[in-house]
Design an enzyme around this catalytic site. Structure first.
Site, PDB file in Angstrom:
ATOM      1  N   HIS A  53     -16.416   1.146   0.001  1.00  0.00           N
ATOM      2  CA  HIS A  53     -16.049  -0.237  -0.358  1.00  0.00           C
ATOM      3  C   HIS A  53     -17.453  -1.090   0.163  1.00  0.00           C
ATOM      4  CE1 HIS A  53     -11.690   0.011  -0.749  1.00  0.00           C
ATOM      5  NE2 HIS A  53     -11.618   1.007   0.335  1.00  0.00           N
ATOM      6  N   CYS A 103     -11.769   3.931  -3.797  1.00  0.00           N
ATOM      7  CA  CYS A 103     -10.911   4.226  -2.844  1.00  0.00           C
ATOM      8  C   CYS A 103      -9.516   4.474  -3.549  1.00  0.00           C
ATOM      9  CB  CYS A 103     -10.905   3.184  -1.653  1.00  0.00           C
ATOM     10  SG  CYS A 103     -10.098   3.868  -0.290  1.00  0.00           S
ATOM     11  N   ARG A 156      -7.109   8.521   9.957  1.00  0.00           N
ATOM     12  CA  ARG A 156      -7.770   7.371   8.822  1.00  0.00           C
ATOM     13  C   ARG A 156      -9.277   7.527   9.306  1.00  0.00           C
ATOM     14  NH1 ARG A 156      -5.071   4.448   5.710  1.00  0.00           N
ATOM     15  NH2 ARG A 156      -6.314   2.960   4.615  1.00  0.00           N
TER      16      ARG A 156
END
Ligand code: GLN
Length: 250
Positions: A201, A100, A134
């Site tokens: 993640h 990320c 997001r």
């Protein structure tokens, strides 16, 4: 077991700044999979005040996790000072894995929403621009066959939209479920030589044991200049986790 003494040194870059959503689990997974094969593994933490030539010059794997824009900004300033060092390590074929924010800083630049542009290492031909939206959620990916025939699972949480800018840099896979690099081209991650970046993640590697072994194989190949077949591990739990997530997301 392997019939020779092998060792790998892992540089954990900026662990006190970029280590969000359990990204430290990637270090744990690599270390465990190496040591379970009697491959000596040393993990060296690298921080903004360290000299890379003194501290991590002998490393074979370089890991950088994710984080918030503010911490990324501090890391970007440090990376800029050491751009020649990390570029040389990437060109030598050492393994890099960025998650990320760490992925974004391996590219040409990252432009946050309300901060100045952060210059990246440029070891991946990508750029990232923060969007107002997001992306948060589970992701599944079909790996590009040039890497190996397999899948990846993980969790994404980013506002950055990442775009690949050259033929030398390729996506690591095609998004099955989720957004990936930018929610538009259905591509996830990027790779160039042995430099890999991903938005996944989770932690990423514990849930993707085959990809963890792929990175170990590449790091050993670069260090010892030969292909070393990795003995199989009893990783039923990791494999079951991977497969159950794939089913859950399908
Ligand atoms: N700050 C970056 C973004 O929002 C990276 C976030 C992260 O590392 N999870 O895109």
């Amino acid at each position: 077991m392997l019939n020779q003494e092998y060792s790998i040194k892992i540089a954990h870059l900026y662990p006190n700044l970029l280590n969000i959503y359990g990204d430290f689990g990637n270090i744990i997974a690599l270390k465990k999979r190496l040591e379970d094969r009697n491959i000596t593994c040393e993990v060296i933490n690298f921080s903004v005040c360290d000299d890379p030539y003194e501290k991590i010059n002998e490393c074979n794997v370089f890991f950088i996790g994710g984080g918030q824009d503010i911490q990324q900004n501090e890391v970007a300033k440090s990376l800029k000072q050491h751009k020649d060092f990390f570029t040389q390590k990437a060109n030598e074929g050492n393994v890099f894995l960025g998650i990320c924010g760490g992925y974004q800083l391996m590219g040409e630049y990252y432009k946050p929403h309300d901060m100045d542009k952060q210059e990246g290492l440029g070891i991946l031909d990508v750029y990232t621009v923060a969007s107002s939206k997001r992306f948060i959620g589970n992701v599944s990916v079909k790996l590009k066959k040039e890497i190996f025939d397999g899948t990846l699972v993980g969790f994404e949480n980013h506002s950055g939209l990442t775009y690949i800018t050259s033929e030398e840099t390729k996506a690591i896979g095609d998004v099955i479920v989720g957004n990936g690099n930018n929610g538009d081209d259905k591509q996830e991650g990027a790779c160039k030589n042995n430099v890999f970046g991903t938005y996944l993640h989770g932690s990423f590697l514990p849930k993707n044991p085959k990809f963890a072994d792929y990175l170990i194989f590449q790091a050993l190949k670069t260090k010892y200049q030969k292909e070393i077949v990795l003995p199989p591990l009893d990783d039923k739990i990791e494999t079951l986790t991977h497969e159950s997530l794939l089913r859950f997301l399908s």
